[in-house]
Motif scaffolding. Structure first.
Motif, PDB file in Angstrom:
ATOM      1  N   THR A   1       0.833  -1.205   0.000  1.00  0.00           N
ATOM      2  CA  THR A   1       0.000   0.000   0.000  1.00  0.00           C
ATOM      3  C   THR A   1       0.867   1.254   0.000  1.00  0.00           C
ATOM      4  O   THR A   1       0.594   2.221  -0.726  1.00  0.00           O
ATOM      5  N   ILE A   2       1.925   1.257   0.819  1.00  0.00           N
ATOM      6  CA  ILE A   2       2.829   2.410   0.878  1.00  0.00           C
ATOM      7  C   ILE A   2       3.462   2.663  -0.493  1.00  0.00           C
ATOM      8  O   ILE A   2       3.558   3.815  -0.952  1.00  0.00           O
ATOM      9  N   LYS A   3       3.858   1.608  -1.186  1.00  0.00           N
ATOM     10  CA  LYS A   3       4.551   1.760  -2.468  1.00  0.00           C
ATOM     11  C   LYS A   3       3.620   2.285  -3.555  1.00  0.00           C
ATOM     12  O   LYS A   3       4.019   3.141  -4.356  1.00  0.00           O
ATOM     13  N   ILE A   4       2.386   1.793  -3.608  1.00  0.00           N
ATOM     14  CA  ILE A   4       1.494   2.292  -4.660  1.00  0.00           C
ATOM     15  C   ILE A   4       1.045   3.721  -4.367  1.00  0.00           C
ATOM     16  O   ILE A   4       0.840   4.514  -5.289  1.00  0.00           O
ATOM     17  N   TRP A   5       0.929   4.068  -3.097  1.00  0.00           N
ATOM     18  CA  TRP A   5       0.597   5.457  -2.759  1.00  0.00           C
ATOM     19  C   TRP A   5       1.786   6.375  -3.030  1.00  0.00           C
ATOM     20  O   TRP A   5       1.605   7.554  -3.378  1.00  0.00           O
ATOM     21  N   ALA A   6       2.993   5.868  -2.883  1.00  0.00           N
ATOM     22  CA  ALA A   6       4.173   6.659  -3.224  1.00  0.00           C
ATOM     23  C   ALA A   6       4.190   6.975  -4.715  1.00  0.00           C
ATOM     24  O   ALA A   6       4.532   8.088  -5.130  1.00  0.00           O
TER      25      ALA A   6
END
Length: 349
Positions: free
Chosen positions: A297-302
């Motif tokens: 989730t953190i990576k796709i939001w980044a």
């Protein structure tokens, strides 16, 4: 990390179902869960996060009246958009005009079927998973052409033609760059690509750096991110919409729920682009301390934050510049990267 047990198997096991019934029920429930996760993510991104991020870049406040941090603005926005009159212009090709807004978000959701989101959180894991993800995402091009052709509007048609030109010019470098990762891993299977990146690359001062392909081949990562930005239509590559030039491009004639579906598809495609980039270059859901799904989730939001930064900070290219960069720059560099990768892997092997 075990990514071999896909989500439908887990669900059917929990329900005590076996055989074809277990596969069907597990697959349907799994697809429902994955789709809703992405729809909720998109609902946060479109009406709320996009405004807050853009306002932050412009030193403005943005939405802050409804709920904590203005989060509840999603509800009145949804009611406002869905309650608007659906205006059907004269002379539209009605079947294509009606189907196109469904095709665009569906293609993006379909691509998530093979994305590993965490330990066991993967709908399917075929051996050709990467090819499936790109093929599913490419279906959106058909939807964009349908919107432009069926709208009986010159601005819409120009936007659709620009979208096709963009997809051809940048999808080839995107796939060729992804092929360099396939050469490293020797597999198109998404779980295998993630597993290879879990291997240690180097240890410095007691800290082990994993074999994320963003570290192994940062040049390919940069190429992929630029081509990905063009694929999702964010500055400087927002040529298909270009509000100051062609009104709203391919979606000019759409309103109400149809506009919502196209808008939804646009944002789901951004997150799909981020998910593919994370899987290929950033170890997928891998990361220290936190659960895999949290890291995913953190990576796709980044990646979403990166697209919004580009939208706020980078001016739009002209059409001729846009195509020249794709055909004369990105295409040449992506093939050069592929050949160099093949040589390096061949020497090491």
């Amino acid at each position: 990390m075990n990514l071999q047990t896909v989500l439908p198997d887990t669900i059917s096991g929990l329900l005590g179902l076996e055989g074809i019934v277990g596969d069907v029920v597990g697959g349907l429930i799994g697809a429902f869960l994955i789709a809703n996760i992405m729809l909720i993510t998109t609902a946060l991104a479109g009406p709320w996060a996009k405004r807050k991020i853009t306002a932050a870049f412009g030193d403005r406040i943005a939405v802050n009246r409804l709920g904590p941090f203005g989060l509840l603005v999603i509800i009145p926005d949804a009611v406002r958009l869905l309650s608007k009159e659906l205006i059907v212009p004269e002379g539209v090709d009605r079947p294509a005009w009606d189907i196109a807004p469904i095709v665009i978000p569906f293609s993006a959701l379909l691509g998530f079927a093979v994305i590993p989101m965490g330990n066991g959180i993967q709908l399917a894991d075929p051996e050709t998973g990467l090819a499936f993800a790109f093929a599913a995402a490419s279906i959106a091009s058909l939807g964009l052409v349908m919107t432009g052709y069926a709208s009986n509007n010159k601005y819409s048609l120009i936007g659709a033609l620009r979208a096709v030109a963009a997809n051809i010019a940048y999808e080839i470098p995107l796939i060729v760059t992804a092929a360099s990762v396939v050469i490293f891993t020797g597999s198109l299977q998404m779980s295998e690509i993630v597993a290879v990146q879990a291997e240690p690359l180097v240890t410095v001062a007691g800290v082990t750096i994993p074999t994320w392909f963003a570290f192994v081949n940062p040049f390919a990562f940069v190429l992929f991110m630029i081509a990905n930005l063009a694929e999702v239509g964010r500055n400087p590559f927002d040529i298909p919409e270009a509000p100051t030039e062609i009104v709203a491009g391919y979606q000019t004639e759409y309103s109400s729920v149809y506009f919502v579906l196209i808008y939804l598809g646009e944002f789901i495609h951004i997150f799909l682009g981020g998910a593919i980039a994370a899987t290929l270059f950033l170890g997928g859901p891998a990361g220290p301390f936190l659960p895999g799904f949290v890291w995913f989730t953190i990576k796709i939001w980044a990646f979403f934050l990166f697209t919004q930064w580009a939208r706020s900070a980078v001016p739009r290219l002209r059409v001729d510049q846009f195509l020249e960069i794709g055909w004369k720059g990105m295409l040449v560099l992506s093939f050069a990267n592929l050949v160099l990768t093949a040589i390096i892997v061949g020497v090491i092997a």
